[in-house]
Enzyme design. Structure first.
Site, PDB file in Angstrom:
ATOM      1  CG  ASP A 115      -6.345  -7.960   4.196  1.00  0.00           C
ATOM      2  OD1 ASP A 115      -5.492  -8.725   3.718  1.00  0.00           O
ATOM      3  OD2 ASP A 115      -7.572  -8.093   3.997  1.00  0.00           O
ATOM      4  CD  GLU A 120      -4.587  -9.393  -3.414  1.00  0.00           C
ATOM      5  OE1 GLU A 120      -5.755  -9.123  -3.662  1.00  0.00           O
ATOM      6  OE2 GLU A 120      -4.238 -10.464  -2.851  1.00  0.00           O
TER       7      GLU A 120
END
Ligand code: FUB
Length: 640
Positions: A31, A201
Site C-alpha cells: 500500500d 478500495e
C-alpha cells in the site's frame, strides 16, 4: 582473462540496497503512498508481517509503520518505525490492523493518516498523527479518530486552491471535504457514483493540469483479483468519469494491489505492490515502482510492471541482473533460497546463448577494469559482457559448484550510463549468477584486519573495531520466538564467559561447537555479521554472535547513552553490567534503541554485545551519543 584469488576477508556485497523491484528489500511493505517533501521522496507503506496471533495468521497483519525515503529511487533509507499500534490511544493495541496510510504536509507540519481497529466496536476508523519534522519524526496520534469516518485506506487530496479532501474505502469509495486543520471532515461524506461495478478500495486522488484523477484498485471480474483503474473529473468531489486501467491484475496472483502516483524530478511514477518475497502467501507484499506516462489529452497510459523498476544503478555496487530489463536464449531467474526469499534472486544460464540485459548502469571512472561476478559454476564458462558498443569476453574457472565472488580483469571499461548485457558464450556446465559489479577494486570488502593498535570511532561516532566470535548455530526458524523472557534466558545462557579479552584466532568451545574469535575493523558503520559468516563458511541464519570491544577514555565521560541498531535482537553490556536489550524481530536501524544514561570511565571500558537472529541478515551498528543525540568521539577503540 585473469582470475584473481580472493583475500580471506573479502566477502560478497549486500543484495539489500541495490535490487530494483521490489524496492524495499529488508521487510514486507504494501500500500505505498509516495509523497515529495523538500525535494526528497518519502514512502509511507503498510508493514506486512506474519501474524504472531491467531486467527490473523492467514490474513493481513500490520502492527506498525516504517517510513522510507530516497533521492534517486534506487537507494532507500529506512527511517524506522514512525507509529505503532500500542501508541494509538483509541486503537486496539493488539489489533494488527494498521492498513494503508497516507501523509501530507501543511504549514510545516506532517499529517499521517492511518486506519486502525478501534478499542471498542468493529470495523475500522481513520486516525491522524502529527509530526513537526521528518528528519527525526515523532508522530503524535490524536486522542480520537476522525469523527464520521468509518473505513480504510485514507488518501488526502490537497488542491491547487488550498482545499483538502479525504478519500477512503468503506463499502465503496467515499469522499468528504476536510476542515482547514485536517483533523475533521466538513459536511456529509459522498459515495463516488457511476464507476463500473466491482469491489473498489485504496483510492488515490491527485490533481494535474486542472483535472482531478481518482485512481483505485478494482476487482473488475467476478472471482478476479485487483487491477488498478482510474476516473477523471473537473471537481475533487466528482462526478468522476471512468477512463480505464492503469495496471492489469498481478501475474503472480497477488489478490490486492494498492498504489500511489507522484511526480518527482519531472517524471511521473506509479508505486504499487506485488508479492515478490512471498510467492505462496499474498498478504505479505512488497512495494515496486515503475514510470508512468500521460497521453496529451491527460489520460494515463497502462503501466506494465517490470523487475528492473526505475533509476540508474551504480556499476560499482552489486547490480542485480536478475531484476532484468530483458532476458532470452533460455536464461531464467529463480530465488537464491526459497526458504528465505529476502535473499533475492539469481539468473540461470543453462547453456551457451543464454543472455540477460539490465538497463541504465552508471559506469564512473572508478569502474575502470575489474568485473566481479558472484556466481556458481561446476565447469569453465566464458561470458560476453556488452556495454553499449563495448564488448569483452570474461573467462571463468569452475567455482566447484559453490557460490564465489570471481574477479576478472578486463580492458578499461567505458564511462557513462550504459545498458549491460551478459551472454553465456560457452560453457562446460550450467552457470548461475547472483550479481555483477564493475569496480577498480577486486571486490567489495566488508571487514579488514586492523593494521593499527587502536582506532577511532568514525565521524558519526560508530564503533567499527570489534572482536567477533564465529556464530553459534541455533535452531531458530522464526524470530517470533524473541519474546522478552526467551531473550533474557538465552542471552544469560549463551554469553561466552571471558576472563581475558580474546586474542585474534583464539578458539573456544560453545555448546559443543569450536568457534574462533576474529579481530576485525568493519568497512562501514554497521558490522555485517551475515557477511562475516559467509566469508568464513559459517552458518548465516539461526545464529548467536558474541562481540566485544574496548573503549579507552582519557577522562570520565558522563551522561552518555549507548545507541544501537541490530538485526535481530541484541543485548549490550558495559563493564559487565547490562545496559540495553533490543527485543523482538528487529531490523537494523541507526539508534533504534538507546540505553539509560551511563558513564564511560577513564581508562578501558569493556563493551560486549550478543546478537541473535533466525532467518534475517544479521548486522549491528553501535555508537555512544550525548544528551542532544550528538555522537561521542573522544575515545579510542582497541581489541585488547
Ligand atoms: O494492507 C491491507 C489492505 O490491503 C489495504 O488497506 C488494502 O488497500 C489492500 O491493499
Amino acid at each position: 582473462m585473469k582470475k584473481i584469488l580472493m583475500p580471506v576477508l573479502a566477502v560478497l556485497a549486500s543484495t539489500a540496497a541495490i535490487a530494483q523491484n521490489p524496492i524495499i528489500t529488508n521487510q514486507f511493505t504494501a500500500d505505498p503512498t509516495a509523497r515529495v517533501f523538500n525535494g526528497r521522496l518519502y514512502l509511507f507503506p503498510s508493514h506486512d508481517i506474519i501474524s504472531p496471533v491467531e486467527p490473523k495468521k492467514k490474513w493481513f497483519s500490520i502492527a506498525d509503520y516504517h517510513m522510507f525515503s530516497s533521492t534517486d529511487l534506487t537507494e532507500w533509507t529506512d527511517h524506522g518505525v514512525i507509529l505503532s499500534q500500542e501508541q494509538v490511544p483509541w486503537g486496539k493495541p493488539d489489533g494488527y490492523s494498521m492498513w494503508a496510510p497516507d501523509c501530507v504536509e501543511k504549514d510545516g507540519k506532517y499529517y499521517f493518516f492511518f486506519p486502525d481497529a478501534p478499542k471498542e466496536g468493529r470495523g475500522f476508523n481513520i486516525g491522524v498523527a502529527i509530526a513537526n519534522n521528518l528528519f527525526w519524526p515523532k508522530f503524535e496520534p490524536q486522542q480520537k479518530p476522525i469523527e464520521g469516518v468509518m473505513g480504510i485506506d485514507p488518501c488526502v487530496l490537497q488542491t491547487s486552491k488550498g482545499e483538502s479532501y479525504l478519500f477512503w474505502g468503506g463499502g465503496g469509495l467515499v469522499v468528504a471535504k476536510m476542515s482547514d486543520d485536517l483533523l475533521s471532515i466538513e459536511g456529509k461524506p459522498q459515495r463516488i457514483a457511476n464507476l463500473p461495478e466491482g469491489f473498489k478500495e485504496g483510492p488515490f486522488a491527485f490533481e494535474r493540469n486542472g483535472k482531478f484523477y481518482l485512481t483505485y484498485p478494482w476487482v473488475r471480474e467476478k472471482e478476479g483479483t485487483e487491477c488498478l483503474a482510474y476516473a477523471m473529473s473537473d471537481n475533487p468531489m466528482g462526478p468522476y468519469e471512468y477512463k480505464g486501467i492503469i495496471m492489469k491484475e498481478s501475474k503472480t496472483g497477488c489478490w490486492t494491489n494498492h498504489h500511489s502516483i507522484v511526480e518527482f524530478n519531472d517524471q511521473w511514477y506509479l508505486f504499487y505492490h506485488h508479492n515478490d518475497y512471498s510467492p505462496s502467501f499474498d498478504k505479505n507484499r512488497s512495494v515496486c515502482v515503475d514510470s508512468l506516462f500521460f497521453n496529451t489529452d491527460g489520460t494515463i497510459q497502462e503501466v506494465i510492471p517490470t523487475l528492473r523498476g526505475v533509476g540508474v544503478s551504480d556499476a560499482r555496487k552489486p547490480v542485480q541482473i536478475d531484476r532484468y530489463s530483458e532476458i532470452g536464449g533460455g536464461a531464467s531467474i529463480d530465488y537464491l533460497d526459497k526458504k528465505n526469499c529476502f535473499l533475492g534472486w539469481k539468473t540461470q544460464f543453462p547453456s551457451a546463448g543464454a543472455w540477460v540485459r539490465y538497463n541504465k548502469v552508471n559506469m564512473k571512472s572508478s569502474c575502470a577494469k575489474n568485473v566481479c561476478l558472484r556466481m556458481k559454476s561446476s565447469g569453465k564458462a566464458v561470458f560476453t559482457l556488452t556495454l553499449g558498443n563495448f564488448k569483452t569476453d570474461l573467462a571463468v574457472e569452475s567455482t566447484g559448484n559453490k557460490w564465489e565472488d570471481v574477479n576478472i580483469e578486463t580492458r578499461t571499461l567505458p564511462e557513462g550510463i550504459s545498458d549491460i548485457t551478459l551472454t553465456l558464450k560457452s560453457n562446460d556446465a550450467s552457470v548461475e549468477v547472483d550479481w555483477l559489479s564493475l569496480t577498480n577494486d577486486p571486490r567489495p570488502i566488508y571487514f579488514k584486519k586492523p593494521t593499527e593498535a587502536k582506532s577511532a570511532p568514525d565521524a558519526d561516532g560508530f564503533i567499527r573495531r570489534w572482536s567477533i566470535l564465529e556464530p553459534e548455530k541455533m535452531d531458530i526458524r522464526s524470530n517470533i520466538v524473541f519474546t522478552d523472557s526467551y531473550l533474557k534466558e538465552t542471552f544469560a545462557k549463551h554469553i561466552v564467559p571471558l576472563k581475558k579479552l580474546p586474542a585474534d584466532k583464539q578458539t573456544t568451545v560453545v555448546s559443543g561447537q569450536k568457534l574462533m574469535w576474529h579481530h576485525l575493523e568493519s568497512n562501514s558503520y554497521n558490522a555485517k555479521l551475515f557477511r562475516f559468516s559467509t566469508m568464513l563458511g559459517k552458518p548465516e541464519y539461526g545464529v548467536f554472535f558474541n562481540v566485544v570491544t574496548v573503549i579507552n577514555c582519557t577522562e570520565d565521560i558522563d551522561n552518555v547513552r549507548l545507541a544501537v541498531g541490530s538485526n535481530g535482537a541484541s543485548q549490550w553490556l558495559l563493564n559487565n553490567s547490562e545496559i540495553l536489550t533490543l527485543t523482538g524481530d528487529r531490523r537494523m536501524v541507526k539508534d533504534d534503541g538507546t540505553s539509560k544514561r551511563i558513564s564511560l570511565k577513564k581508562g578501558a571500558n569493556i563493551l560486549r554485545g550478543m546478537i541473535i537472529n533466525g532467518p534475517g541478515m544479521s548486522e549491528f551498528c553501535v555508537r555512544f551519543i550525548d544528551e542532544n543525540g550528538k555522537p561521542i568521539t573522544n575515545f579510542t577503540i582497541t581489541n585488547k
